[in-house]
Design an enzyme around this catalytic site. Sequence first.
Site, mmCIF file in Angstrom:
data_model
loop_
_atom_site.group_PDB
_atom_site.id
_atom_site.type_symbol
_atom_site.label_atom_id
_atom_site.label_comp_id
_atom_site.label_asym_id
_atom_site.label_seq_id
_atom_site.Cartn_x
_atom_site.Cartn_y
_atom_site.Cartn_z
ATOM 1 C CB CYS A 10 -0.984 -0.025 1.162
ATOM 2 S SG CYS A 10 -0.219 -0.042 2.801
ATOM 3 C CG ASN A 13 4.309 -1.811 5.162
ATOM 4 O OD1 ASN A 13 5.409 -2.146 5.582
ATOM 5 N ND2 ASN A 13 3.323 -2.688 5.079
ATOM 6 C CB CYS A 15 -3.694 1.600 7.090
ATOM 7 S SG CYS A 15 -3.504 3.054 8.149
ATOM 8 N NE ARG A 16 -4.475 1.541 1.802
ATOM 9 C CZ ARG A 16 -4.278 2.277 0.724
ATOM 10 N NH1 ARG A 16 -5.144 2.209 -0.277
ATOM 11 N NH2 ARG A 16 -3.221 3.060 0.629
ATOM 12 C CB SER A 17 0.218 -3.575 2.707
ATOM 13 O OG SER A 17 1.090 -2.649 3.290
ATOM 14 C CG ASP A 129 -5.302 5.910 2.560
ATOM 15 O OD1 ASP A 129 -5.320 5.532 3.744
ATOM 16 O OD2 ASP A 129 -4.479 6.721 2.108
HETATM 17 P P1 4NP Z 1 -1.759 2.800 4.113
HETATM 18 O O1 4NP Z 1 -2.403 4.149 4.698
HETATM 19 O O2 4NP Z 1 -1.225 3.140 2.738
HETATM 20 O O3 4NP Z 1 -2.919 1.868 4.053
HETATM 21 O O4 4NP Z 1 -0.678 2.381 5.081
HETATM 22 C C1 4NP Z 1 -1.737 5.378 4.772
HETATM 23 C C2 4NP Z 1 -0.856 5.607 5.791
HETATM 24 C C3 4NP Z 1 -0.222 6.832 5.897
HETATM 25 C C4 4NP Z 1 -0.486 7.823 4.988
HETATM 26 C C5 4NP Z 1 -1.374 7.585 3.960
HETATM 27 C C6 4NP Z 1 -1.987 6.357 3.846
HETATM 28 N N1 4NP Z 1 0.130 9.093 5.116
HETATM 29 O O5 4NP Z 1 -0.197 10.000 4.337
HETATM 30 O O6 4NP Z 1 0.967 9.286 6.014
#
Ligand code: 4NP
Length: 157
Positions: A10, A13, A15-17, A129
């Site tokens: 993602c 790294n 939340c989703r992955s 997201d």
């Molecule tokens: P992820 O979510 O891609 O599912 O881990 C996010 C985590 C952090 C951010 C964006 C999406 N960020 O902008 O910091």
Amino acid sequence: MSKKSVLFVCLGNICRSPAAEAIFRDMVAKEKLIELFHIDSAGTSGHHAGERADARMIKTAAHRGIDVTSISRQFVSEDFKRFDYIIVMDDSNYQNVISLDPQGEYGHKVSKMTDYSSGKFASYDKVPDPYWGGEDGFDLVLDLLTDASEGLLANLK
Ligand code: 4NP
């Protein structure tokens, strides 16, 4: 079945992955196939490298009996060689990953998690997201990942 390596990707790294990694590992373990898999996750951004997953994701997954333990790391070009399956969460992740493969050697390894979705989740074309949204977003992500993990595992067996 030969040993397979799967990398979930993602943006951050956190939340989703990491949740995809934990859910898929749990499913594979329950089917007594864990020795046949190497499962990991990474983010296209290194912004959160070295951090544990988002506390909201750890908590929401824990309510379902899923232990999210991964430490964030950035996706690197070597991952194209190390992994058989690179599974991204949305089109932006897809573009970011593909941009690291200018010769187009590894595109066949890259797919989107929602390619494996079914039933009421079949209409989703991304795992949204949840980072900037409310608690509901985390539950939806876990629902989508659980459904798609079933499709993915069936596909790999
Ligand atoms: P992820 O979510 O891609 O599912 O881990 C996010 C985590 C952090 C951010 C964006 C999406 N960020 O902008 O910091």
